[in-house]
Design an enzyme around this catalytic site. Structure first.
Site, PDB file in Angstrom:
ATOM      1  N   ASP A 123      -2.448  -4.776   2.034  1.00 49.04           N
ATOM      2  CA  ASP A 123      -2.236  -4.489   0.613  1.00 49.04           C
ATOM      3  C   ASP A 123      -3.529  -4.632  -0.189  1.00 49.04           C
ATOM      4  O   ASP A 123      -4.416  -5.404   0.172  1.00 49.04           O
ATOM      5  CB  ASP A 123      -1.165  -5.452   0.067  1.00 49.04           C
TER       6      ASP A 123
ATOM      7  N   ASN B 284       7.408   3.219  -0.819  1.00 44.14           N
ATOM      8  CA  ASN B 284       6.159   3.840  -1.283  1.00 44.14           C
ATOM      9  C   ASN B 284       6.352   5.298  -1.681  1.00 44.14           C
ATOM     10  O   ASN B 284       5.476   5.881  -2.336  1.00 44.14           O
ATOM     11  CB  ASN B 284       5.053   3.705  -0.227  1.00 44.14           C
TER      12      ASN B 284
HETATM   13  C1  IPE Z   1       3.568  -3.160   0.910  1.00 45.61           C
HETATM   14  O1  IPE Z   1       2.745  -3.067  -0.182  1.00 45.61           O
HETATM   15  C2  IPE Z   1       3.550  -1.857   1.677  1.00 45.61           C
HETATM   16  C3  IPE Z   1       2.334  -1.578   2.419  1.00 45.61           C
HETATM   17  C4  IPE Z   1       1.282  -2.354   2.503  1.00 45.61           C
HETATM   18  C5  IPE Z   1       2.329  -0.323   3.147  1.00 45.61           C
HETATM   19  P1  IPE Z   1       3.268  -2.600  -1.615  1.00 45.61           P
HETATM   20  O2  IPE Z   1       2.078  -2.526  -2.494  1.00 45.61           O
HETATM   21  O3  IPE Z   1       4.081  -1.373  -1.483  1.00 45.61           O
HETATM   22  O4  IPE Z   1       4.239  -3.792  -2.028  1.00 45.61           O
HETATM   23  P2  IPE Z   1       4.621  -4.352  -3.454  1.00 45.61           P
HETATM   24  O5  IPE Z   1       5.085  -3.182  -4.279  1.00 45.61           O
HETATM   25  O6  IPE Z   1       3.401  -4.979  -4.033  1.00 45.61           O
HETATM   26  O7  IPE Z   1       5.685  -5.368  -3.206  1.00 45.61           O
HETATM   27  C1  IPE Z   2      -1.584  -0.847   0.279  1.00 46.68           C
HETATM   28  O1  IPE Z   2      -2.355  -0.789  -0.850  1.00 46.68           O
HETATM   29  C2  IPE Z   2      -1.448   0.484   0.972  1.00 46.68           C
HETATM   30  C3  IPE Z   2      -0.145   1.133   0.768  1.00 46.68           C
HETATM   31  C4  IPE Z   2       0.867   0.617   0.140  1.00 46.68           C
HETATM   32  C5  IPE Z   2       0.006   2.455   1.329  1.00 46.68           C
HETATM   33  P1  IPE Z   2      -1.751  -0.431  -2.258  1.00 46.68           P
HETATM   34  O2  IPE Z   2      -1.814   1.048  -2.450  1.00 46.68           O
HETATM   35  O3  IPE Z   2      -0.398  -1.026  -2.432  1.00 46.68           O
HETATM   36  O4  IPE Z   2      -2.788  -1.131  -3.209  1.00 46.68           O
HETATM   37  P2  IPE Z   2      -2.465  -1.944  -4.522  1.00 46.68           P
HETATM   38  O5  IPE Z   2      -1.489  -3.026  -4.157  1.00 46.68           O
HETATM   39  O6  IPE Z   2      -1.878  -0.966  -5.498  1.00 46.68           O
HETATM   40  O7  IPE Z   2      -3.776  -2.488  -4.948  1.00 46.68           O
HETATM   41 MG    MG Z   3       0.242  -2.815  -3.134  1.00 48.03          MG
END
Ligand code: IPE
Ligand code: IPE
Ligand code: MG
Length: 234
Positions: free
Chosen positions: A12, A60
Site C-alpha cells: 500500500d 479497488n
Molecule cells: C489494499 O489497499 C489493496 C491493495 C494493496 C491492493 P487499499 O488502499 O485498497 O486499502 P484501503 O482502502 O486503504 O483500506
Molecule cells: C496500493 O497503493 C496499490 C493498489 C491498491 C493497487 P494505493 O493505490 O492504495 O496507494 P495509496 O494508499 O492511495 O497511497
Molecule cells: Mg491504499
C-alpha cells in the site's frame, strides 16, 4: 534464523508516494511494480517458499476507470515481460481472486504465466488480483456446498485444515504479514489464512520499501513468541 514459510504483503501507498512528489498516481504504481520485482526475488533468494501479494482488491474497482485500466495494463506488462526472468528464477506464479469482471487480455496474460511457470519449484508467488478475503471464504463455501450435495465430501471430513483446499489456492497459513503505507488494517486480505500471522506495519510507502526493510520485518518475526493459543514451554 527462523524464517516464515509464507509471507503476505499488502503493498500500500503507491498513490501517496506519487502525489507527494507531484506525480500522477500511476507513477506510484509503476514504481511499486519495480519494488515488487526486487522484493520477490530477494524473498526467494533467502529461502521464502510462499509469497502472497495484494495487487488489486475487489474493492479497488471503485477507483477511476483510468486508474483501473492503468493497473491492468501494468499487470499485463509484468506478466508478459518478466516471464523469462520468473522462469529462470524457478518461481511458480499462481493467482487468487475472482476471474469474472477481469478484462479478457488480463485473463489471457494470467493463463499464460500460470501455464509457463506451473512446473517451477523454488517458491510460489501468489498474486491476489480482483481478490477479497470475504469473497474467498464465500466462494470456498459454495464449492464445499456443491461437493457436499454431490456426495464428494462427507460432513465429518470438513474441518479448519481441510477447508484450505476450497480456497483459491491451497497454501499454508500466513506466518508474517507486512503492510506498508502507514495504515493499520487488513483491507479484506487473506482473512482465513491470517489466523496466527505476525503483523508488521511499515510507515514506508510501498515504492520506498527495500530489501533491508524486509530484513527488518524478518527480524521482528524472529523475535516473536508464537504460541498458537498454547502456553510457552521453555
Ligand atoms: C489494499 O489497499 C489493496 C491493495 C494493496 C491492493 P487499499 O488502499 O485498497 O486499502 P484501503 O482502502 O486503504 O483500506
Ligand atoms: C496500493 O497503493 C496499490 C493498489 C491498491 C493497487 P494505493 O493505490 O492504495 O496507494 P495509496 O494508499 O492511495 O497511497
Ligand atoms: Mg491504499
Amino acid at each position: 534464523m527462523d524464517l516464515p514459510k509464507h509471507i503476505g504483503i499488502i503493498m500500500d501507498g503507491n498513490g501517496r508516494w506519487a502525489v507527494n512528489r507531484g506525480l500522477k498516481r500511476s507513477e506510484g504504481h509503476k514504481e511499486g511494480g519495480k519494488t515488487l520485482e526486487k522484493i520477490a526475488l530477494y524473498a526467494k533468494n533467502i529461502g521464502i517458499k510462499y509469497l502472497s501479494v495484494y495487487a488489486f482488491s475487489t474493492d479497488n474497482f471503485k477507483r477511476s476507470e483510468e486508474e483501473v485500466n492503468y493497473l491492468m495494463d501494468l499487470l499485463i506488462y509484468y506478466f508478459n515481460n518478466k516471464l523469462e526472468r520468473v522462469c529462470k528464477d524457478n518461481i511458480k506464479v499462481v493467482f487468487s481472486g475472482r476471474r469474472d469482471n477481469l478484462r479478457k487480455d488480463v485473463m489471457e496474460a494470467m493463463d499464460n504465466i500460470i501455464l509457463k511457470t506451473q512446473n517451477n519449484t523454488d517458491c510460489v508467488l501468489n498474486i491476489c488480483l480482483n481478490y477479497g478475503g470475504e469473497e474467498e471464504i464465500v466462494d470456498a463455501s459454495i464449492k464445499l456446498a456443491n461437493d457436499l450435495n454431490q456426495g464428494l465430501v462427507k460432513k465429518e471430513d470438513i474441518n479448519r485444515d481441510s477447508f484450505y483446499k476450497y480456497l483459491y489456492q491451497d497454501l499454508p497459513p500466513i506466518d508474517l504479514l507486512i503492510r506498508t503505507g502507514k495504515e493499520k488494517r487488513l483491507s479484506n486480505f487473506m482473512l482465513y489464512q491470517m489466523i496466527y500471522a505476525e503483523i508488521y506495519f511499515s510507515d514506508l510507502y510501498f515504492p520506498d520499501f527495500r530489501e533491508k526493510d524486509l530484513d527488518d520485518a524478518l527480524k521482528f518475526f524472529e523475535e516473536r513468541d508464537r504460541r498458537f493459543g498454547g502456553v510457552k514451554t521453555d
